[in-house]
Motif scaffolding. Structure first.
Motif, PDB file in Angstrom:
ATOM      1  N   MET A   1       0.843  -1.190   0.000  1.00 34.33           N
ATOM      2  CA  MET A   1       0.000   0.000   0.000  1.00 34.33           C
ATOM      3  C   MET A   1       0.882   1.245   0.000  1.00 34.33           C
ATOM      4  N   LYS A   2       0.510   2.223  -0.796  1.00 30.79           N
ATOM      5  CA  LYS A   2       1.274   3.463  -0.840  1.00 30.79           C
ATOM      6  C   LYS A   2       1.241   4.152   0.518  1.00 30.79           C
ATOM      7  N   ARG A   3       2.336   4.865   0.814  1.00 31.24           N
ATOM      8  CA  ARG A   3       2.441   5.530   2.114  1.00 31.24           C
ATOM      9  C   ARG A   3       1.285   6.487   2.351  1.00 31.24           C
ATOM     10  N   ILE A   4       0.926   7.257   1.330  1.00 33.30           N
ATOM     11  CA  ILE A   4      -0.129   8.257   1.508  1.00 33.30           C
ATOM     12  C   ILE A   4      -1.465   7.589   1.816  1.00 33.30           C
ATOM     13  N   LEU A   5      -1.706   6.413   1.231  1.00 25.94           N
ATOM     14  CA  LEU A   5      -2.938   5.682   1.534  1.00 25.94           C
ATOM     15  C   LEU A   5      -2.887   5.100   2.940  1.00 25.94           C
ATOM     16  N   LYS A   6      -1.720   4.562   3.302  1.00 28.51           N
ATOM     17  CA  LYS A   6      -1.578   3.970   4.637  1.00 28.51           C
ATOM     18  C   LYS A   6      -1.820   5.007   5.726  1.00 28.51           C
ATOM     19  N   GLU A   7      -1.339   6.219   5.515  1.00 27.05           N
ATOM     20  CA  GLU A   7      -1.539   7.273   6.509  1.00 27.05           C
ATOM     21  C   GLU A   7      -3.024   7.586   6.673  1.00 27.05           C
ATOM     22  N   THR A  49      -7.975  -6.345   0.813  1.00 24.57           N
ATOM     23  CA  THR A  49      -7.446  -6.050  -0.522  1.00 24.57           C
ATOM     24  C   THR A  49      -5.930  -5.902  -0.481  1.00 24.57           C
ATOM     25  N   GLU A  50      -5.436  -5.270   0.580  1.00 21.86           N
ATOM     26  CA  GLU A  50      -3.983  -5.113   0.718  1.00 21.86           C
ATOM     27  C   GLU A  50      -3.306  -6.477   0.836  1.00 21.86           C
ATOM     28  N   SER A  51      -3.930  -7.385   1.588  1.00 19.34           N
ATOM     29  CA  SER A  51      -3.367  -8.723   1.750  1.00 19.34           C
ATOM     30  C   SER A  51      -3.301  -9.451   0.413  1.00 19.34           C
ATOM     31  N   ARG A  52      -4.358  -9.331  -0.377  1.00 17.77           N
ATOM     32  CA  ARG A  52      -4.365  -9.955  -1.704  1.00 17.77           C
ATOM     33  C   ARG A  52      -3.306  -9.327  -2.602  1.00 17.77           C
ATOM     34  N   GLN A  53      -3.111  -8.028  -2.440  1.00 11.32           N
ATOM     35  CA  GLN A  53      -2.104  -7.335  -3.244  1.00 11.32           C
ATOM     36  C   GLN A  53      -0.704  -7.846  -2.907  1.00 11.32           C
ATOM     37  N   GLU A  54      -0.445  -8.067  -1.615  1.00 14.10           N
ATOM     38  CA  GLU A  54       0.861  -8.581  -1.199  1.00 14.10           C
ATOM     39  C   GLU A  54       1.086  -9.990  -1.730  1.00 14.10           C
ATOM     40  N   ASN A  56      -0.258 -11.190  -4.362  1.00 12.28           N
ATOM     41  CA  ASN A  56      -0.077 -11.010  -5.802  1.00 12.28           C
ATOM     42  C   ASN A  56       1.366 -10.639  -6.113  1.00 12.28           C
ATOM     43  N   ASN A  57       1.924  -9.730  -5.328  1.00  7.08           N
ATOM     44  CA  ASN A  57       3.290  -9.255  -5.575  1.00  7.08           C
ATOM     45  C   ASN A  57       4.332 -10.327  -5.293  1.00  7.08           C
ATOM     46  N   LYS A  58       4.104 -11.123  -4.242  1.00  6.12           N
ATOM     47  CA  LYS A  58       5.129 -12.066  -3.791  1.00  6.12           C
ATOM     48  C   LYS A  58       4.976 -13.464  -4.378  1.00  6.12           C
ATOM     49  N   GLY A  59       3.773 -13.792  -4.807  1.00 12.22           N
ATOM     50  CA  GLY A  59       3.512 -15.162  -5.226  1.00 12.22           C
ATOM     51  C   GLY A  59       4.044 -15.532  -6.582  1.00 12.22           C
ATOM     52  N   VAL A  60       3.228 -15.346  -7.616  1.00  7.51           N
ATOM     53  CA  VAL A  60       3.585 -15.798  -8.959  1.00  7.51           C
ATOM     54  C   VAL A  60       4.795 -15.063  -9.492  1.00  7.51           C
ATOM     55  N   THR A  61       4.955 -13.807  -9.117  1.00  5.16           N
ATOM     56  CA  THR A  61       6.094 -13.039  -9.611  1.00  5.16           C
ATOM     57  C   THR A  61       7.404 -13.682  -9.179  1.00  5.16           C
ATOM     58  N   HIS A  62       7.468 -14.131  -7.926  1.00  3.41           N
ATOM     59  CA  HIS A  62       8.681 -14.794  -7.452  1.00  3.41           C
ATOM     60  C   HIS A  62       8.874 -16.125  -8.159  1.00  3.41           C
ATOM     61  N   ILE A 163      -0.171  -9.086 -13.304  1.00  3.78           N
ATOM     62  CA  ILE A 163      -0.041  -7.642 -13.524  1.00  3.78           C
ATOM     63  C   ILE A 163      -1.417  -7.001 -13.662  1.00  3.78           C
ATOM     64  N   VAL A 164      -2.294  -7.671 -14.417  1.00  7.93           N
ATOM     65  CA  VAL A 164      -3.654  -7.149 -14.577  1.00  7.93           C
ATOM     66  C   VAL A 164      -4.368  -7.111 -13.233  1.00  7.93           C
ATOM     67  N   GLU A 165      -4.234  -8.213 -12.468  1.00 10.17           N
ATOM     68  CA  GLU A 165      -4.889  -8.270 -11.158  1.00 10.17           C
ATOM     69  C   GLU A 165      -4.325  -7.204 -10.224  1.00 10.17           C
ATOM     70  N   ARG A 166      -3.016  -6.977 -10.304  1.00 10.73           N
ATOM     71  CA  ARG A 166      -2.387  -5.963  -9.457  1.00 10.73           C
ATOM     72  C   ARG A 166      -2.978  -4.588  -9.744  1.00 10.73           C
ATOM     73  N   MET A 167      -3.189  -4.297 -11.017  1.00  8.53           N
ATOM     74  CA  MET A 167      -3.772  -3.005 -11.388  1.00  8.53           C
ATOM     75  C   MET A 167      -5.184  -2.871 -10.828  1.00  8.53           C
ATOM     76  N   VAL A 168      -5.944  -3.976 -10.898  1.00  2.82           N
ATOM     77  CA  VAL A 168      -7.317  -3.959 -10.370  1.00  2.82           C
ATOM     78  C   VAL A 168      -7.303  -3.752  -8.861  1.00  2.82           C
ATOM     79  N   LEU A 169      -6.418  -4.482  -8.166  1.00  2.75           N
ATOM     80  CA  LEU A 169      -6.340  -4.364  -6.709  1.00  2.75           C
ATOM     81  C   LEU A 169      -5.913  -2.967  -6.282  1.00  2.75           C
ATOM     82  N   THR A 170      -4.958  -2.399  -7.003  1.00  5.82           N
ATOM     83  CA  THR A 170      -4.500  -1.040  -6.683  1.00  5.82           C
ATOM     84  C   THR A 170      -5.627  -0.036  -6.859  1.00  5.82           C
TER      85      THR A 170
END
Length: 317
Positions: A1-7, A49-54, A56-62, A163-170
């Motif tokens: 999650m972006k810092r500005i959103l987390k704040e 949603t943040e959990s799914r995003q993480e 997404n980032n760590k799973g298939v990409t790795h 990548i498509v899913e990441r864009m949707v989650l973001t």
């Protein structure tokens, strides 16, 4: 999650916790309770949603990175052996075709990397097995390379989906945070005004907890220093911030930036040989903000009177 959103989410959490701790004040106000429930749902949805995003980032990409490294290693090993074979039969064209490097495979786009690996496999399959075996290229090696290529093919399209899913989650995260802000600021805070007269501390607490806290806890100072008379930039000016170890020196343009200054008021001192010390008092540093100052320093160089030098008397011999 972006810092500005987390704040912003942190502010929602703080707000929700504060209201929950003071439920006796608003519990009989149905509309307020409904709005607070809606805010809780938004917060949970954001974290989900943040959990799914993480994932997404760590799973298939790795997985893709690991398989691409395997593809590069296997392809290069076979291509190097094929280059040795090409030299033995004096085939310069084959030698050049097999000039595959690890970085070439690993950093190429998916389709290009696969094509390069398939070219190597195609070449080893086109030559008699008995000619290649002395160079270590056996049927097992060929099968291994073919398997590695197929494994990478299977994960490459999945990465596109990632990548498509990441864009949707973001995009969803952005929407959820905006919706949560609307509930907190335009609904709950607005309703909270009804408690202002009877429970001023509660209302003040709501307002305070809804504030977004910028996590950037430091400030910076940008200075431009010039000669008071000539207005030219002054290089080599030492700048010190009182009660801190922070200091800097101006460059050829007379500029200097000092970062990581703690919040609060500090005295800033400027020093340079042949110039009067310049002090700026009570500079107010605020976190996440930059202080911009232009200073004109006064030269204190004065002409020294000529002093006659007495010549030593000649020694009598």
């Amino acid at each position: 999650m972006k810092r500005i959103l987390k704040e912003q989410v942190d502010a929602m959490n703080a707000f929700e916790n504060f209201c929950s701790e003071n439920s006796e004040i608003w519990s009989s106000t149905t509309a307020f309770g409904i709005a607070l429930t809606a805010l809780r749902l938004k917060i949970k949805s954001i974290y989900s949603t943040e959990s799914r995003q993480e994932e997404n980032n760590k799973g298939v990409t790795h997985t893709k990175a690991e398989k691409k490294a395997e593809l590069a290693n296997s392809t290069v090993a076979v291509s190097n052996a094929m280059q040795a074979y090409a030299l033995s039969i004096n085939d310069q064209v084959l030698f050049n075709q097999m000039g595959v490097t690890y970085s070439k495979i690993y950093y190429l786009k998916n389709e290009t990397a696969i094509s390069a690996a398939e070219l190597v496999l195609e070449k080893v399959q086109s030559f008699p097995a008995e000619e290649l075996e002395p160079f270590g290229i056996t049927d097992a090696v060929k099968d291994t390379l073919a398997s590695v290529i197929e494994n990478y093919k299977s994960v490459a399209p999945s990465t596109r989906n990632v990548i498509v899913e990441r864009m949707v989650l973001t995009s969803n995260l952005d929407k959820l945070v905006k919706e949560g802000n609307v509930i907190m600021r335009k609904n709950l805070l607005k309703q909270g005004r009804q408690f202002k007269a009877a429970y001023p501390d509660f209302y003040a607490g709501m307002v305070a907890n809804a504030k977004v806290i910028n996590k950037n806890t430091h400030a910076k100072m940008r200075l431009t220093v010039r000669d008071e008379s000539t207005k030219q930039p002054l290089a080599g000016v030492l700048i010190e911030i009182s009660e801190t170890p922070l200091q800097g020196m101006t460059d050829m343009q007379g500029k200097c930036t000092i970062t990581n200054v703690g919040e609060g008021k500090h005295e800033v001192v400027l020093k340079k040989t042949n110039y009067a010390v310049y002090t700026i008092e009570d500079v107010d540093f605020k976190r996440g903000k930059a202080v911009n100052v232009t200073v004109f320093m006064q030269s204190v160089v004065t002409e020294q009177p000529l002093v006659p030098v007495r010549q030593n008397e000649e020694e009598q011999i």
